[in-house]
Each structure stands twice: as structure tokens, then as C-alpha cells.
Design an enzyme around this catalytic site. Structure first.
Site, PDB file in Angstrom:
ATOM      1  N   ASP A 322       1.130  -0.976   0.399  1.00  0.00           N
ATOM      2  CA  ASP A 322       0.169   0.300  -0.143  1.00  0.00           C
ATOM      3  C   ASP A 322       1.137   1.619  -0.094  1.00  0.00           C
ATOM      4  O   ASP A 322       1.907   1.923   0.230  1.00  0.00           O
ATOM      5  CB  ASP A 322      -1.105  -0.076   1.248  1.00  0.00           C
ATOM      6  N   ASP A 516      -1.176  -0.670   5.994  1.00  0.00           N
ATOM      7  CA  ASP A 516      -0.589   0.225   7.715  1.00  0.00           C
ATOM      8  C   ASP A 516      -1.919  -0.549   8.212  1.00  0.00           C
ATOM      9  O   ASP A 516      -2.334  -0.158   9.604  1.00  0.00           O
ATOM     10  CB  ASP A 516      -0.937   1.364   7.407  1.00  0.00           C
ATOM     11  N   ASP A 520      -7.069  -1.953   5.383  1.00  0.00           N
ATOM     12  CA  ASP A 520      -6.735  -2.379   4.543  1.00  0.00           C
ATOM     13  C   ASP A 520      -6.748  -4.283   5.097  1.00  0.00           C
ATOM     14  O   ASP A 520      -6.515  -5.788   4.388  1.00  0.00           O
ATOM     15  CB  ASP A 520      -5.988  -2.655   3.798  1.00  0.00           C
TER      16      ASP A 520
END
Lengths: 620, 72
Positions: A322, A516, A520
Site C-alpha cells: 500500500d 498499515d 486494509d
């Protein structure tokens, strides 16, 4: 050494002395020799014999106790008293060594993770009282003195200090904290006295969760471990049957052929193969290697939730990252100021900050932060937000418009196009273009090294997924050396993208997703390995991920991969080494080239070497 | 319902034997024994009486490995 180990140690010494003494005595009579040698044999081997008998009674016929009992009893029946006793003696030495080495690495790893607080201080009538952290209720004020560990998560109500978080994150730089800051259990208070109001129970605190996670990581077993367990289940009976065949068939064939049967020679060969074949070296060294690898990783601030994940990490060929919060700081900062002619940097920034001063949008916040001074609200009037465009206001009597390209077009003001990527903030004063300011997420200092490190560790593709605009994403990707970049993705698109990659990759290749951990979780759980970073204090991330990086440093992904490769390397070395020596000795033993002493080396020696090799995983 | 128990076992092969013995015990859905941290994790069948099942698990484990211990 534990009590149990000491007892075995004493038995080893006594029987070793007796074997040597009796061996030197010139006794001719067979029965007296037998009677004498039975003393050290029984001293050293009574528990093995007992277990072997119990095993037969309980239907556990083919285990290593049975192997050892059969081999040594057989040797003694054949008159090989010294060898019989020696085999048992060395087997016990090997077992003692193994139990000692395992205990030692277990303690070493506990020491690495020595973050469990033993007590909490509660102030009572002006005096500090030490209590069990389990008994502290949420909302209690606890006192942490310099040098003590923070026992429970909470918020500082008074005091200023620096905290050492290295036990949790591997990060050596102390963290400054003051009133109102959240603190996490497991940190060590370095300088000042802190009063902390607890926000969690001890069992729910970071330190308890981490310890629980590390201690339970061995429950999730790797393929190598499962392979060896299955292997041992078939291997030992197979060897016993093979040994029986070796003892019976050749003499019978000899008899049929009319040759001397040679029973004793073939029985000795069969017994030798039994000693060689003991699977201890494999069975012990593999969990020990993984345990060491996981322990070594946690001392670096990388929590691995299972041996299987450590194993999978070494096979990782695709790393999907990400962007925001993983490779970049996730904080927007002013990266570039480009004033028009006749306008200073500071004037441009001041005007933009004033105009945006009423907004709490992240962009406005970064403008105000970059400006850094207090804004006098009385200078600003007639603030008007133009949705999707920006804001207009009157500042010091001048009409100011601050916003994106659309706003400039709407007002019919010609603007200059920025050279760099980022969110553009254009400023016009009294209808004249005054310049623009670029705001962008800042790349983490180690991000570039992290991508390079992953490539060096054998990752084929580093892929960056982001919801950001394409120009911003591509600029970051180019700076970091990322192979593939997909931008303007919604959270659901990220899952779809990861699924597409999972379908494309080879069956032996693994895909890791690094995020993080905040929004997600679906992707983290979908990937072969979910890695959450910056997870200190984030329960959701610890929950969803397979590997947790305790600090924000993306370089730790490469560190974790290195540890995993080293661990797997050692595991494979041990499997190959032990099996090679054993099969070589078995083959040679069957045709009579290996005597009982070699057999002892193939069993105990190989096991000791494998265990010593396995303990290398601890050092990183 | 899952529970973790502290155990004492001397060798990794014996731990594997305990694991299998525990799995075969009635009322146990899944059992894992980790040798290094000396722990046993047991998942019980729905409605099983934990203490009765664990007593049975201990008995079965003792059968395959007389030296082992489960701290209930």
C-alpha cells in the site's frame, strides 16, 4: 540444568565410570562379566527399557525407546556387553544434550522478549504500593518510575519523560512523551516519573498481546515440521521391519543354500541399523530452528504469528505494498512553493494559509503547519467555500482566491502548470495569479532502501497499490524503484488486484501484502502473507495480519525476509545432512562396513550437530 | 471453545505422539502440541465437558508417552 537433567547427568557419570572400570578388569567368566555390565546398563537404561515395555503394552511399538531397547538388549544377548551399554550411554548423553540445548534456547528467546512487567505501582496515601498488574482496573492511576517498565497501556496524566521502545520495536531511539500522550505497555521509562491513567486491562494491553502471540506462534506449524512428523511416523516402523528382515533373511538364505547361517553377524548388523536410524536429529532440530527464527525476528521488532508464515516468507516473490502509511508517511506536507513574479514564498504561503484557516481539511492543515505562525483571524473576512474548487476570502482588504485548477479556470485567471507531482493549490490575489503551492505525502526515509532490500532478498516484483492520483503515484513509484504501480484504486479494487496477482503467480510463489493495517484488513487476510506495519498499539492490525512490524520502518520487511531465508536454509541443511548421513550409514551398516561406534555417531553425533546448527537461527 | 495448557514433555517426537493421542480423544475437535514453548492447544467439540475431556486426554497421552505431563 533442571532437576531431571541433573539426575540423568549423575547416572551418565556413574555408568560411564563403571563401564570403563569393568572393561579394564581381566574377567574371563562370561556370567560374571554379564552380571557386572548389567549394573551400569540398568543404571543408564532402566527408564528407556520401562518406556519400551509400556509402549508395547499401550500399542506404541515402534518408537525410539523400542529401537534403543531392542538394539542394546540384542547386543548384550550376543555378548557385546561394552557396546550394548555404550549405545545406551551415548543415547542418554544425546538426549541430555538435546534437552539442555532446547531449554537454553527457550530461555534465550524468553530473554529476548523480556517485556513482561511483574508489577504495577499504585499510589496509596502518598506511598507507592506494588500490585499484580492483573488486578489493576481500567481508569486507575499507576506510577511508573525511571527504570521501570510501563505495565499497562494508558494515557499520561502528569510527568514528562523519554521511553525506550526497543523491546517492542527494535528501534533504539528513545521516544519523548508528555502529558496527554498515549503510552504502550512494554516500554521502559528512562528519565522522569510518570503518572498514567490506564485505558486497558492488563490482559488486553499491548505487552500481553505480543507475548501471547509470540508464545503461540509455534502452534502454527510449517510444512517442514509437518513433513518430518509424518516422515517419522512411517520411517521408524519401516526401519524396524527392515532390520528384522536383515537379521532373518540372509541367514535363512544361507541355510537354504547349504552355507553356515552366520546368525550373530546378521543380527549385529540389524542392531546397528536400528541405532543409526533414530530420527531424533530431524524431529528436534526443525521446531528448534523455527522457534529461534521467530525469536530472532521478534527481537528486531518483527512479530511472526506462526512457523508457517516464516516459511512462506522465504518463498515470497511478489510484494504488494500500500502506498499511504506504508511507503509514505501518510502525512501531507508542503513540498514545493512556486510564487509568481513579484510575490515572495512567504507571502504566498501566508495568503493561502489565511484563506484556508477556517477549514479543517488535511490540505488546509498542512498549509497552516507549513506557515507555522499564529493566524490573526481579524485580518480575514467574507470567507466563502466554493465546493469542489476551493475558497475565496478577503484578507487585509484584498480579495483572495485559493483552490485547484478548476477554480482558476472558473475565474478566468491564467496559471502556470506545476513541474512536480502533488496536490496543487493555486492562489490568486485581486484577480492576478500569485503562484501555486504543492502538497504531497512524503516518502519514508527508508522506503527506497526497503524496495532495494526486497529485490536483493529475491523478490521478483514490488507492486504499489494506491487510491491516489496517477501522477502522484507514479512520481513516488519512480523515486522508490517500484516495478508496477496501480493508482486511483478503491479499497475493493485493491482486493481485486491482489486476487488477480494471486491467480497469475506460480503455485510455489508467495505473495505478501504490506499495509498499515488500518483499512486494509480484507487485503491482509486475502494475501498469502499479510504484513501490517506501524502496528504498535493497533489491535486490528495485530489481529488481521500474519506478520506484524512493530514500527513504521518498511526496511523491516527485508529484515524479516532475511531471517526467514536463514531459518529455512538451516532447516534444509539439517534435513539433508541428517538424512544423508543416516542413509549412508544404513547402507554401509547393512553390508557390514559400519560398526556399533559409527552407528552411535550417526545417531547422537548427527543430532548434536543438527541442534547446534539450529541454534544459529537465534543470532541475527 | 479453545484452551491452551502448559505441558511438560522431553522430546519433539513425544510431543508429536501426544498431539495425535489428544486428537483421537473423544470430545476433542482439534489439538496442537508445540514442543518449544511446551504448550498444548485444544479445541473442544460443541457441548463437551472440558475437564472430563482433558482428564481423558491426559490418560491417552500418558499411554503413548509415560513421562509427559499436562498441567490442568
Amino acid at each position: 540444568m533442571t532437576k531431571k537433567q541433573k539426575k540423568v547427568f549423575v547416572r551418565i557419570i556413574i555408568s560411564a565410570v563403571l563401564v570403563v572400570a569393568f572393561g579394564l578388569m581381566p574377567i574371563e567368566d562370561g556370567y560374571i562379566r554379564l552380571a557386572l555390565f548389567l549394573i551400569p546398563y540398568l543404571i543408564i537404561g532402566y527408564d528407556i527399557l520401562k518406556k519400551a515395555v509400556l509402549g508395547i503394552v499401550n500399542g506404541q511399538v515402534f518408537d525410539e525407546n523400542f529401537l534403543m531397547a531392542l538394539a542394546t538388549v540384542g547386543a548384550i544377548i550376543l555378548g557385546e556387553y561394552t557396546e550394548g551399554t555404550a549405545v545406551m550411554l551415548f543415547y542418554q548423553i544425546g538426549e541430555l544434550f538435546q534437552s539442555y540445548a532446547v531449554g537454553k534456547s527457550r530461555r534465550n528467546i524468553s530473554a529476548l522478549m523480556d517485556i513482561r512487567p511483574d508489577y504495577a505501582n499504585i499510589e496509596q496515601d502518598g506511598e507507592l504500593e506494588q500490585v499484580d498488574p492483573d488486578d489493576v482496573e481500567i481508569g486507575t492511576i499507576i506510577v511508573v518510575q525511571p527504570g521501570e517498565k510501563v505495565p499497562i497501556d494508558g494515557v499520561i496524566v502528569s510527568g514528562v519523560s523519554t521511553l525506550n521502545t526497543s523491546a517492542l520495536t527494535g528501534e533504539s531511539l528513545p521516544r519523548e512523551v508528555g502529558e496527554g500522550d498515549e503510552v504502550i505497555s512494554g516500554c521502559v521509562n528512562l528519565s522522569g516519573l510518570l503518572r498514567i491513567e490506564t485505558t486497558k486491562a492488563f490482559g488486553e494491553s499491548t505487552v500481553s498481546k505480543i507475548l501471547d502471540l509470540v508464545e503461540n506462534s509455534s502452534m502454527k506449524k510449517s510444512k517442514s515440521e509437518n513433513f518430518i512428523t509424518r516422515f517419522a511416523r512411517y520411517y521408524t516402523p519401516a526401519v524396524c521391519i527392515g532390520a528384522l528382515a536383515l537379521a532373518m533373511l540372509p541367514p535363512m538364505v544361507n541355510m537354504i543354500m547349504g552355507n553356515p547361517a552366520n546368525w550373530s553377524q546378521w543380527v549385529i548388523r540389524a542392531l546397528t541399523t536400528l541405532v543409526i536410524s533414530c530420527p531424533c536429529a530431524l524431529v528436534i532440530s526443525i521446531p528448534l530452528s523455527f522457534f529461534g527464527g521467530i525469536g530472532g525476528a521478534s527481537s528486531q521488532g518483527v512479530l511472526v504469528k506462526g512457523s508457517n508464515y516464516l516459511e512462506a516468507l522465504s518463498e515470497t516473490k511478489y510484494v504488494v505494498c500500500d502506498k499511504t502509511g506504508t511507503l509514505t508517511k501518510g502525512v501531507f506536507e508542503v513540498t514545493h512553493i512556486e510564487p509568481a513574479e513579484g510575490v515572495s514564498d512567504n507571502e504566498l504561503l501566508e495568503t493561502a494559509a489565511c484563506a484556508e484557516s477556517y477549514s479543517s481539511h488535511p490540505i488546509s492543515r498542512s498549509l497552516k503547519e507549513a506557515y507555522g505562525k499564529q493566524i490573526d483571524a481579524s485580518r480575514i473576512s467574507d470567507v466563502e467555500e466554493i465546493s469542489g474548487h476551493g475558497v475565496s476570502a478577503v484578507i487585509d482588504g484584498r480579495k483572495v482566491s485559493v483552490g485547484n485548477v478548476k477554480l482558476m479556470k472558473k475565474l478566468g485567471i491564467s496559471y502556470t502548470k506545476p513541474q512536480k507531482a502533488g496536490t496543487e493549490v493555486h492562489v490568486a490575489i485581486d484577480g492576478n495569479y500569485a503562484g501555486h503551492i504543492l502538497i504531497a505525502d512524503v516518502v519514508k526515509p527508508n522506503a527506497e532502501a526497503a524496495v532495494a532490500g526486497l529485490k536483493a532478498a529475491g523478490v521478483r516484483q514490488v507492486i504499489m497499490l494506491t487510491g491516489d492520483a496517477a501522477n502522484v503515484a507514479e512520481a513516488v513509484a519512480a523515486q522508490l524503484g517500484v516495478d508496477v504501480v496501480k493508482s486511483e484504486l478503491l479499497p475493493a479494487d485493491k482486493v481485486a488486484e491482489v486476487e488477480r496477482l494471486l491467480a497469475e503467480k506460480g503455485s510455489k510463489e508467495r505473495l505478501a501484502f504490506v499495509g498499515d493495517g488500518i483499512n486494509d484488513a480484507p487485503v491482509l487476510s486475502r494475501a498469502d502473507i499479510g504484513i501490517a506495519m506501524g502496528a504498535l498499539g493497533s489491535d486490528a492490525a495485530i489481529e488481521a495480519a500474519d506478520i506484524v512490524l512493530m514500527d513504521d520502518d518498511p526496511l523491516k520487511i527485508a529484515t524479516a525476509m532475511k531471517i526467514s531465508r536463514k531459518t529455512l536454509g538451516i532447516v534444509h541443511q539439517n534435513i539433508v545432512f541428517a538424512l544423508a548421513v543416516k542413509f549412508a550409514c544404513l547402507a554401509l551398516g547393512a553390508v557390514g562396513f559400519v560398526n556399533m561406534w559409527w552407528a552411535i555417531f550417526a545417531d547422537v553425533g548427527v543430532m548434536i550437530i543438527a541442534v547446534l546448527n539450529a541454534t544459529r537461527t537465534l543470532k541475527s | 471453545m479453545k484452551k491452551t495448557y502448559k505441558i511438560e514433555v522431553d522430546c519433539a517426537a513425544c510431543a508429536a505422539k501426544m498431539e495425535e493421542a489428544a486428537r483421537k480423544t473423544a470430545g476433542v475437535k482439534e489439538a496442537t502440541v508445540a514442543f518449544m514453548p511446551q504448550k498444548m492447544k485444544v479445541e473442544f467439540e460443541e457441548g463437551a465437558d472440558e475437564s472430563a475431556v482433558m482428564a481423558e486426554v491426559l490418560k491417552n497421552c500418558k499411554k503413548v508417552e509415560s513421562d509427559c505431563e499436562i498441567f490442568l
